[in-house]
Design a protein around this motif. Structure first.
Motif, PDB file in Angstrom:
ATOM      1  N   ARG A  13      32.209  36.388  42.066  1.00  0.00           N
ATOM      2  CA  ARG A  13      33.155  36.647  43.145  1.00  0.00           C
ATOM      3  C   ARG A  13      34.598  36.639  42.660  1.00  0.00           C
ATOM      4  O   ARG A  13      35.502  36.150  43.325  1.00  0.00           O
ATOM      5  N   ARG A  14      34.787  37.196  41.469  1.00  0.00           N
ATOM      6  CA  ARG A  14      36.126  37.435  40.968  1.00  0.00           C
ATOM      7  C   ARG A  14      36.375  38.937  40.987  1.00  0.00           C
ATOM      8  O   ARG A  14      35.533  39.689  41.462  1.00  0.00           O
ATOM      9  N   ILE A  15      37.514  39.375  40.465  1.00  0.00           N
ATOM     10  CA  ILE A  15      37.805  40.805  40.426  1.00  0.00           C
ATOM     11  C   ILE A  15      37.595  41.366  39.031  1.00  0.00           C
ATOM     12  O   ILE A  15      37.167  42.491  38.855  1.00  0.00           O
ATOM     13  N   TRP A  38      22.537  41.701  34.519  1.00  0.00           N
ATOM     14  CA  TRP A  38      22.199  40.875  35.683  1.00  0.00           C
ATOM     15  C   TRP A  38      21.467  39.617  35.221  1.00  0.00           C
ATOM     16  O   TRP A  38      21.772  38.497  35.665  1.00  0.00           O
ATOM     17  N   ARG A  77      32.156  40.297  39.584  1.00  0.00           N
ATOM     18  CA  ARG A  77      31.699  40.443  40.961  1.00  0.00           C
ATOM     19  C   ARG A  77      30.614  39.418  41.296  1.00  0.00           C
ATOM     20  O   ARG A  77      30.559  38.890  42.404  1.00  0.00           O
ATOM     21  N   ILE A  78      29.746  39.133  40.301  1.00  0.00           N
ATOM     22  CA  ILE A  78      28.695  38.143  40.541  1.00  0.00           C
ATOM     23  C   ILE A  78      29.316  36.771  40.780  1.00  0.00           C
ATOM     24  O   ILE A  78      28.845  35.999  41.610  1.00  0.00           O
ATOM     25  N   GLN A  91      41.843  44.234  35.352  1.00  0.00           N
ATOM     26  CA  GLN A  91      42.418  45.200  36.281  1.00  0.00           C
ATOM     27  C   GLN A  91      43.696  45.834  35.775  1.00  0.00           C
ATOM     28  O   GLN A  91      44.511  46.300  36.571  1.00  0.00           O
ATOM     29  N   ARG A  92      43.873  45.874  34.473  1.00  0.00           N
ATOM     30  CA  ARG A  92      45.012  46.630  33.933  1.00  0.00           C
ATOM     31  C   ARG A  92      44.620  48.107  33.903  1.00  0.00           C
ATOM     32  O   ARG A  92      43.585  48.459  33.360  1.00  0.00           O
ATOM     33  N   LEU A 149      30.955  43.459  36.219  1.00  0.00           N
ATOM     34  CA  LEU A 149      29.749  42.970  36.897  1.00  0.00           C
ATOM     35  C   LEU A 149      29.764  41.452  36.985  1.00  0.00           C
ATOM     36  O   LEU A 149      29.510  40.874  38.057  1.00  0.00           O
ATOM     37  N   TRP A 180      23.956  37.071  33.661  1.00  0.00           N
ATOM     38  CA  TRP A 180      24.838  36.311  34.524  1.00  0.00           C
ATOM     39  C   TRP A 180      24.084  35.531  35.579  1.00  0.00           C
ATOM     40  O   TRP A 180      24.686  34.940  36.456  1.00  0.00           O
TER      41      TRP A 180
END
Lengths: 324, 179
Positions: A47-49, A285, A44-45, A52-53, A41, A288
């Motif tokens: 604007r990263r990913i 939310w 995404r807030i 992801q492993r 979350l 962040w």
């Protein structure tokens, strides 16, 4: 009708063991998944990913757990060893002890306790002691400062928290969480007590030491606050405790204000967890979005805004209940 | 009264902040997965120079004029060349750039008479020694050199024919005028 899972067992100790095992297993998995969710979350807030492993970055949590478990448990040289060791357990224990009280489904519950709310409010205060012992025992100025702040903050925010729960007890005239859920048959109490819910959420965010009330572990001022000196799984226990406290506070809010397992179409437990995790996402939310408060702002907010507001809410509730 | 106003104002700003994060949450991430995916560098990106393929030749068109070597303020270009049999122009046989010295000023690009120099799009080179940054610009074109020379011969023959025709035409004109 409801069945107490605990009474299905002949042996009370076996019942206790099974309950604790189930709750511990759930809380551990939950904490791992919540850390993953929070990282995703926040990514995404910003604007990263995010991690992801593995599929959806889930393997990252497994690796992190492995790292935490395999690390050496360091004890600082002049630490008070006893306090230092029991502190993380004291922080984590109340949540485990109290989680069995929540009515997750309408048929099977661990145990229906008729003064559950008093018990919850009393025992959940213990983790403040744990945090303070952590700060005191680790013999570190940052840890001690973080602990002192934490105690001041938790005591301040416990008052509006309790004051926001009282109207619900007044409406339902019961302290059992199961009966409170039953009383919300036609409408959830958020419709009649919206201000109490807002106060509860704010106070719960402060009680769980999360941003914007994460002053006890303010990174920019106190390194890591009360758990500065902790390493390995002892630190992991604090980490777990934070997320377990979160789900605990959100579960309490769900039962008190959002109608617990009540909801159309879906099974009881699904509705319960949907509501709980929606509240948790809301808290993430918050974290962040909002910058950290200064300490005086924090105290002022508790005593000048939240306490009077909850008192007024309580007064209005009393008057309405008296008239109706 | 001031307190109530403050609370209402504060609530408004909090909601605005939450809207900002929600808006950003809904937009796609802007990060690129660097080692897995290569980043497309912009047109103006400057890194070590490379020899660019010229149209019609099928290779670079470095004629070993040594202008770049001479103009380079950092003395980081080392050139050598030869004149192949039957070719008017020279071909460079050695074009080395010591990127550890280069300052990316771009003077060599400006001065190149055949416009065969350009910037490479390499952006993630790393090395343990200074010698790791000694780039050989000829080497990537080595296997095309033979073909390029053949092509150049044809081109030069064409150009010579053109020149001869023009010279003949001019001569004819001159003769006419003299008459």
């Amino acid at each position: 009708m409801k069945t107490d899972v605990i009474q299905l067992f002949e042996n009370p100790y076996l019942a206790l063991g099974v309950t604790i095992a189930v709750i511990m297993a759930y809380l551990s998995v939950n904490a791992i998944m919540l850390i993953w969710l929070e990282r995703k979350l926040s990514a995404r807030i910003q604007r990263r990913i995010g991690p992801q492993r593995g599929p959806f970055g889930l393997m990252q949590q497994i690796f992190d757990m492995g790292k935490l478990l395999s690390k050496e448990l360091l004890t600082p040289e002049h630490a008070n060893k006893l306090l230092y060791v029991i502190a993380p357990i004291l922080v984590f224990a109340p949540v485990v002890a109290l989680s069995s009280l929540f009515p997750i489904t309408s048929t099977y519950i661990f145990h229906d306790f008729n003064i559950a709310i008093v018990l919850i409010l009393a025992i959940s205060g213990i983790n403040v002691i744990g945090i303070f012992l952590a700060g005191w025992g680790s013999n570190n100025k940052y840890a001690l400062l973080g602990a002192v702040r934490s105690v001041a903050q938790n005591i301040s925010y416990e008052i509006p928290l309790i004051l926001s729960v009282i109207p619900i007890v007044m409406i339902t005239r019961t302290m059992s969480l199961y009966d409170i859920t039953l009383a919300q048959g036609t409408y959830p109490f958020v419709l009649v007590q919206p201000i109490a819910l807002i106060i509860f959420i704010i106070s719960a965010t402060a009680e769980t030491n999360r941003a914007p009330f994460d002053i006890p572990e303010a990174e920019s001022e106190l390194v890591a606050g009360f758990h500065t000196e902790y390493s390995g799984m002892r630190f992991g226990l604090f980490f777990f405790a934070e997320y377990s406290n979160m789900i605990f506070a959100c579960a309490l809010a769900t039962v008190l204000f959002l109608g617990g397992w009540r909801g159309p179409f879906l099974p009881d437990a699904v509705w319960f967890f949907i509501k709980v995790y929606a509240l948790i996402v809301l808290m993430m939310w918050f974290r962040w979005t909002f910058p950290r408060l200064r300490f005086d702002q924090l105290m002022k907010f508790a005593w000048v805004v939240l306490v009077p507001l909850s008192l007024i809410n309580l007064l209005i509730t009393t008057l309405v209940l008296k008239i109706v | 009264m001031g307190l109530i106003k403050e609370v209402i104002n504060g609530t408004k700003t909090l909601l605005t902040g939450m809207k900002v994060t929600l808006d950003n949450f809904r937009k796609p991430p802007v990060t690129s997965q660097y080692p897995m995916e290569k980043i497309e560098m912009s047109e103006a990106f400057r890194n070590v120079i490379v020899l660019i393929e010229k149209e019609g030749i099928g290779s670079h068109d470095c004629i070993d004029c040594k202008l770049c070597e001479r103009v380079c303020p950092s003395f980081c270009i080392y050139l050598d060349g030869e004149r192949p049999e039957g070719l008017r122009r020279k071909r460079s046989t050695k074009f080395e750039v010591d990127f550890a010295l280069c300052s990316d000023c771009g003077l060599c690009l400006d001065v190149c008479p055949t416009d065969t120099l350009g910037y490479s799009k390499i952006h993630d080179e790393a090395g343990y020694n200074r010698s790791d940054f000694l780039y050989d610009l000829i080497e990537p074109w080595a296997d095309k050199e033979e073909a390029a020379r053949e092509r150049l011969k044809e081109i030069e023959a064409e150009q010579a024919a053109e020149r001869a025709r023009k010279a003949a035409a001019r001569k004819a004109k001159k003769v006419k005028r003299e008459k």
